[in-house]
Design a protein around this motif. Structure first.
Motif, mmCIF file in Angstrom:
data_model
loop_
_atom_site.group_PDB
_atom_site.id
_atom_site.type_symbol
_atom_site.label_atom_id
_atom_site.label_comp_id
_atom_site.label_asym_id
_atom_site.label_seq_id
_atom_site.Cartn_x
_atom_site.Cartn_y
_atom_site.Cartn_z
ATOM 1 N N UNK A 192 0.860 -1.187 0.000
ATOM 2 C CA UNK A 192 0.000 0.000 0.000
ATOM 3 C C UNK A 192 0.901 1.243 0.000
ATOM 4 N N UNK A 193 0.361 2.426 -0.342
ATOM 5 C CA UNK A 193 1.189 3.644 -0.315
ATOM 6 C C UNK A 193 1.871 3.842 1.050
ATOM 7 N N UNK A 194 1.155 3.535 2.114
ATOM 8 C CA UNK A 194 1.733 3.690 3.457
ATOM 9 C C UNK A 194 2.904 2.729 3.669
ATOM 10 N N UNK A 195 2.687 1.475 3.238
ATOM 11 C CA UNK A 195 3.767 0.487 3.365
ATOM 12 C C UNK A 195 4.970 0.892 2.520
ATOM 13 N N UNK A 196 4.680 1.438 1.326
ATOM 14 C CA UNK A 196 5.788 1.872 0.457
ATOM 15 C C UNK A 196 6.579 3.010 1.088
ATOM 16 N N UNK A 197 5.861 3.939 1.706
ATOM 17 C CA UNK A 197 6.534 5.067 2.355
ATOM 18 C C UNK A 197 7.526 4.590 3.407
ATOM 19 N N UNK A 198 7.085 3.585 4.177
ATOM 20 C CA UNK A 198 7.970 3.049 5.223
ATOM 21 C C UNK A 198 9.063 2.172 4.612
ATOM 22 N N UNK A 199 8.675 1.337 3.633
ATOM 23 C CA UNK A 199 9.633 0.397 3.054
ATOM 24 C C UNK A 199 10.821 1.110 2.409
ATOM 25 N N UNK A 200 10.537 2.057 1.497
ATOM 26 C CA UNK A 200 11.646 2.692 0.762
ATOM 27 C C UNK A 200 12.588 3.438 1.702
ATOM 28 N N UNK A 201 12.010 4.050 2.719
ATOM 29 C CA UNK A 201 12.862 4.777 3.676
ATOM 30 C C UNK A 201 13.769 3.805 4.428
ATOM 31 N N UNK A 202 13.178 2.752 4.959
ATOM 32 C CA UNK A 202 13.968 1.784 5.739
ATOM 33 C C UNK A 202 14.985 1.075 4.834
ATOM 34 N N UNK A 203 14.554 0.792 3.595
ATOM 35 C CA UNK A 203 15.441 0.128 2.629
ATOM 36 C C UNK A 203 16.677 0.996 2.343
ATOM 37 N N UNK A 204 16.468 2.284 2.115
ATOM 38 C CA UNK A 204 17.609 3.172 1.867
ATOM 39 C C UNK A 204 18.460 3.350 3.123
ATOM 40 N N UNK A 205 17.822 3.328 4.276
ATOM 41 C CA UNK A 205 18.590 3.461 5.514
ATOM 42 C C UNK A 205 19.452 2.222 5.772
ATOM 43 N N UNK A 206 19.002 1.075 5.265
ATOM 44 C CA UNK A 206 19.837 -0.135 5.346
ATOM 45 C C UNK A 206 21.143 0.103 4.574
ATOM 46 N N UNK A 207 21.018 0.740 3.414
ATOM 47 C CA UNK A 207 22.174 1.075 2.581
ATOM 48 C C UNK A 207 23.122 2.008 3.348
ATOM 49 N N UNK A 208 22.556 2.995 4.033
ATOM 50 C CA UNK A 208 23.372 3.930 4.825
ATOM 51 C C UNK A 208 24.087 3.184 5.958
ATOM 52 N N UNK A 209 23.328 2.300 6.614
ATOM 53 C CA UNK A 209 23.920 1.575 7.748
ATOM 54 C C UNK A 209 25.068 0.682 7.275
ATOM 55 N N UNK A 210 24.871 0.033 6.123
ATOM 56 C CA UNK A 210 25.945 -0.809 5.578
ATOM 57 C C UNK A 210 27.162 0.053 5.225
ATOM 58 N N UNK A 211 26.906 1.207 4.612
ATOM 59 C CA UNK A 211 28.013 2.118 4.264
ATOM 60 C C UNK A 211 28.772 2.520 5.529
ATOM 61 N N UNK A 212 28.022 2.689 6.632
ATOM 62 C CA UNK A 212 28.640 3.095 7.882
ATOM 63 C C UNK A 212 29.659 2.098 8.409
ATOM 64 N N UNK A 213 29.468 0.813 8.073
ATOM 65 C CA UNK A 213 30.417 -0.196 8.537
ATOM 66 C C UNK A 213 31.803 0.050 7.948
ATOM 67 N N UNK A 214 31.864 0.679 6.770
ATOM 68 C CA UNK A 214 33.150 0.974 6.134
ATOM 69 C C UNK A 214 33.576 2.433 6.324
ATOM 70 N N UNK A 215 32.595 3.339 6.298
ATOM 71 C CA UNK A 215 32.956 4.757 6.165
ATOM 72 C C UNK A 215 32.742 5.611 7.411
#
Lengths: 184, 100
Positions: A112-135
């Motif tokens: 749903x639009x609500x689920x998408x709003x939460x999903x894309x944000x959390x999904x991109x934040x996963x990318x940030x968190x992974x980057x944090x392990x190196x940077x």
């Protein structure tokens, strides 16, 4: 002349400074990109809240402008640092990341639009968190804070108020995070 | 036998040269404020040691205005990079026991 212990201590001092310079340059570049993406995400969330019918166009525009802006920031930094940070490989990695998210949200699942709003944000934040392990830990702190606030909004902020909540949490969070990273 | 560079060997000057050498040769150098943060030095102390390095020809100092704010940028010169590389090589030789 100094002894080997003093020499080792001097070399350790040099290594420490080199690491700090490297991290400072990464944070400097990342903060510029984070602030730019934050502004785009803030505007897109507010636009989606006000005029929901054209939401897909806003988010398409966010990706196009975000990628163009990332190239522009990278080019501007290359002029002063001599290092290219956002190249074709990074672009391809980004597109694969988005394609996988699209597969999850629209093909395997029908969010749903609500689920998408939460999903894309959390999904991109996963990318940030992974980057944090190196940077650097600042990436992890920002990712965890935005993810936690997104989940709070998803479970406790009801109805249409979720989109302005996400504008502040995701867009505003990236802007504040970018400013904090610049000072770190 | 290689000698340690007395100008670079001083702890704060070593940090300054290490920070400037960590940048690519094409980079524009580091702003005074950034250098201050990286080295943890005070304004006066940092300024004095940058002056020593500049007199030795190891760094160049550019002063400009960005808007109404003065901005000082410090860059390692080719001579400074060479001296720093030799200094590091000497430190490594000392650790390896080639020098006493």
């Amino acid at each position: 002349m100094i002894d080997s212990k003093q020499a080792a201590s001097a070399l350790a001092e040099i290594d420490d400074i080199v690491q700090r310079v490297r991290q400072s340059r990464i944070y400097d570049l990342a903060s510029q990109m984070m602030i730019m993406w934050g502004v785009l995400v803030f505007v897109a969330n507010i636009a989606t809240w006000l005029w929901p019918r054209e939401a897909y166009y806003y988010w398409l525009a966010v990706y196009v402008l975000g990628i163009a802006g990332s190239f522009a920031i990278s080019a501007a930094n290359q002029a002063s640092t001599g290092v290219r940070s956002f190249d074709m490989r990074v672009l391809l990695a980004f597109l694969m990341f988005v394609a996988f998210g699209f597969l999850c949200a629209h093909v395997l699942g029908h969010f749903t639009p609500r689920q998408q709003g939460a999903f894309w944000t959390i999904y991109f934040m996963l990318f940030y968190a992974l980057a944090g392990l190196w940077f650097g830990t600042a990436f992890v702190v920002i990712a965890l804070a935005i993810t936690a606030l997104t989940l709070v909004g998803y479970f406790f902020v009801t109805g249409d108020a979720f989109l302005p909540w996400m504008a502040v949490v995701n867009g505003g969070g990236l802007i504040v995070g970018g400013l904090w990273m610049r000072r770190s | 036998m290689a000698e340690l560079d007395d100008i670079i060997h001083q702890p704060l000057r070593l940090k300054i040269m290490a920070a400037l050498n960590a940048l690519p040769t094409t980079a524009a150098g580091l702003e005074f404020s950034r250098l201050k943060k990286l080295t943890g030095a005070t304004d006066g102390n940092l300024g004095a040691h940058i002056e020593t390095l500049a007199k030795a020809g190891y760094v160049s100092v550019d002063k400009a205005f960005v808007g109404k704010k003065p901005q000082t940028t410090v860059t390692a010169t080719a001579a400074g990079r060479g001296a720093f590389a030799r200094h590091v090589a000497t430190l490594q030789e000392i650790i390896a026991g080639k020098q006493v």
